[in-house]
Design a protein around this motif. Structure first.
Motif, mmCIF file in Angstrom:
data_model
loop_
_atom_site.group_PDB
_atom_site.id
_atom_site.type_symbol
_atom_site.label_atom_id
_atom_site.label_comp_id
_atom_site.label_asym_id
_atom_site.label_seq_id
_atom_site.Cartn_x
_atom_site.Cartn_y
_atom_site.Cartn_z
ATOM 1 N N SER A 1 0.822 -1.214 0.000
ATOM 2 C CA SER A 1 0.000 0.000 0.000
ATOM 3 C C SER A 1 0.855 1.262 0.000
ATOM 4 O O SER A 1 0.383 2.332 -0.373
ATOM 5 C CB SER A 1 -0.952 0.008 1.198
ATOM 6 O OG SER A 1 -0.211 0.024 2.401
ATOM 7 N N SER A 2 2.118 1.160 0.398
ATOM 8 C CA SER A 2 3.011 2.322 0.396
ATOM 9 C C SER A 2 4.097 2.201 -0.668
ATOM 10 O O SER A 2 5.116 2.872 -0.599
ATOM 11 C CB SER A 2 3.645 2.504 1.775
ATOM 12 O OG SER A 2 4.471 1.404 2.087
ATOM 13 N N MET A 3 3.868 1.343 -1.669
ATOM 14 C CA MET A 3 4.868 1.120 -2.710
ATOM 15 C C MET A 3 4.344 1.521 -4.083
ATOM 16 O O MET A 3 3.143 1.544 -4.317
ATOM 17 C CB MET A 3 5.294 -0.354 -2.737
ATOM 18 C CG MET A 3 6.039 -0.795 -1.502
ATOM 19 S SD MET A 3 6.398 -2.560 -1.486
ATOM 20 C CE MET A 3 7.488 -2.703 -2.879
ATOM 21 N N MET A 4 5.296 1.827 -4.978
ATOM 22 C CA MET A 4 4.991 2.130 -6.367
ATOM 23 C C MET A 4 5.978 1.363 -7.248
ATOM 24 O O MET A 4 7.082 1.026 -6.811
ATOM 25 C CB MET A 4 5.144 3.624 -6.662
ATOM 26 C CG MET A 4 4.253 4.536 -5.844
ATOM 27 S SD MET A 4 2.594 4.594 -6.466
ATOM 28 C CE MET A 4 2.759 5.782 -7.758
ATOM 29 N N ASN A 5 5.575 1.094 -8.486
ATOM 30 C CA ASN A 5 6.471 0.560 -9.505
ATOM 31 C C ASN A 5 6.929 1.716 -10.369
ATOM 32 O O ASN A 5 6.156 2.644 -10.623
ATOM 33 C CB ASN A 5 5.747 -0.471 -10.372
ATOM 34 C CG ASN A 5 5.291 -1.675 -9.579
ATOM 35 O OD1 ASN A 5 6.049 -2.246 -8.819
ATOM 36 N ND2 ASN A 5 4.043 -2.062 -9.754
ATOM 37 N N MET A 6 8.160 1.669 -10.848
ATOM 38 C CA MET A 6 8.696 2.761 -11.656
ATOM 39 C C MET A 6 9.462 2.187 -12.840
ATOM 40 O O MET A 6 10.234 1.234 -12.683
ATOM 41 C CB MET A 6 9.618 3.637 -10.805
ATOM 42 C CG MET A 6 10.167 4.837 -11.537
ATOM 43 S SD MET A 6 11.066 5.971 -10.454
ATOM 44 C CE MET A 6 12.655 5.155 -10.367
ATOM 45 N N LEU A 7 9.256 2.759 -14.004
ATOM 46 C CA LEU A 7 9.945 2.378 -15.223
ATOM 47 C C LEU A 7 10.697 3.597 -15.737
ATOM 48 O O LEU A 7 10.115 4.669 -15.854
ATOM 49 C CB LEU A 7 8.919 1.911 -16.263
ATOM 50 C CG LEU A 7 9.419 1.145 -17.458
ATOM 51 C CD1 LEU A 7 10.003 -0.184 -17.020
ATOM 52 C CD2 LEU A 7 8.280 0.919 -18.428
ATOM 53 N N CYS A 8 11.997 3.423 -16.018
ATOM 54 C CA CYS A 8 12.838 4.547 -16.411
ATOM 55 C C CYS A 8 13.855 4.067 -17.442
ATOM 56 O O CYS A 8 14.256 2.909 -17.423
ATOM 57 C CB CYS A 8 13.542 5.087 -15.163
ATOM 58 S SG CYS A 8 14.376 6.645 -15.393
ATOM 59 N N SER A 9 14.309 4.960 -18.316
ATOM 60 C CA SER A 9 15.311 4.578 -19.311
ATOM 61 C C SER A 9 16.652 4.301 -18.629
ATOM 62 O O SER A 9 16.913 4.773 -17.523
ATOM 63 C CB SER A 9 15.485 5.675 -20.357
ATOM 64 O OG SER A 9 16.163 6.775 -19.800
ATOM 65 N N ASN A 10 17.503 3.541 -19.294
ATOM 66 C CA ASN A 10 18.808 3.201 -18.726
ATOM 67 C C ASN A 10 19.782 4.371 -18.743
ATOM 68 O O ASN A 10 20.866 4.275 -18.182
ATOM 69 C CB ASN A 10 19.423 2.012 -19.466
ATOM 70 C CG ASN A 10 18.783 0.702 -19.059
ATOM 71 O OD1 ASN A 10 18.219 0.595 -17.979
ATOM 72 N ND2 ASN A 10 18.865 -0.292 -19.923
ATOM 73 N N GLU A 11 19.416 5.477 -19.361
ATOM 74 C CA GLU A 11 20.285 6.659 -19.380
ATOM 75 C C GLU A 11 20.384 7.293 -17.996
ATOM 76 O O GLU A 11 21.338 7.983 -17.690
ATOM 77 C CB GLU A 11 19.748 7.684 -20.383
ATOM 78 C CG GLU A 11 19.735 7.174 -21.804
ATOM 79 C CD GLU A 11 18.986 8.099 -22.740
ATOM 80 O OE1 GLU A 11 18.505 9.154 -22.288
ATOM 81 O OE2 GLU A 11 18.887 7.763 -23.921
ATOM 82 N N THR A 12 19.392 7.054 -17.164
ATOM 83 C CA THR A 12 19.366 7.593 -15.808
ATOM 84 C C THR A 12 20.011 6.594 -14.862
ATOM 85 O O THR A 12 19.600 5.439 -14.809
ATOM 86 C CB THR A 12 17.917 7.854 -15.363
ATOM 87 O OG1 THR A 12 17.271 8.650 -16.354
ATOM 88 C CG2 THR A 12 17.870 8.565 -14.036
ATOM 89 N N ALA A 13 21.031 7.023 -14.115
ATOM 90 C CA ALA A 13 21.750 6.136 -13.192
ATOM 91 C C ALA A 13 21.086 6.164 -11.817
ATOM 92 O O ALA A 13 21.353 7.036 -11.007
ATOM 93 C CB ALA A 13 23.204 6.545 -13.099
#
Length: 92
Positions: A47-59
């Motif tokens: 309930s206090s979590m999120m999923n995140m998708l990001c490009s590999n350019e961001t470290a």
């Protein structure tokens, strides 16, 4: 969305404590956690979590801070794929 990289620092007595760098603007996709596997692994914590998708350019590394809509999160898992990375983040 803001990213704060985590590092550590020692005080005068030799104690190590975490510090975060200045915020950097990133672009990522977020959605609530709560699929069957996450519910089995984390239970009520989803309930206090999120999923995140990001490009590999961001470290981004496990333990780093993420700020979204004024709420602080911490990266708890990272799965790297060819063109993107998938993260699970938890509210602090």
């Amino acid at each position: 969305m803001l990213h704060k990289q985590k590092s550590s620092r020692k005080d005068g007595e030799g104690n190590t404590f975490p510090v975060f760098t200045d915020s950097v603007e990133i672009k990522a996709e977020l959605w609530p956690a709560g699929n069957k596997l996450q519910t089995d692994l984390y239970g009520q914590r989803t309930s206090s979590m999120m999923n995140m998708l990001c490009s590999n350019e961001t470290a981004i590394s496990v333990g780093d801070g993420i700020e979204y809509d004024g709420i602080e999160y911490q990266v708890i898992t990272k799965k790297k794929y060819t063109n993107h990375s998938y993260y699970e983040i938890e509210k602090l």
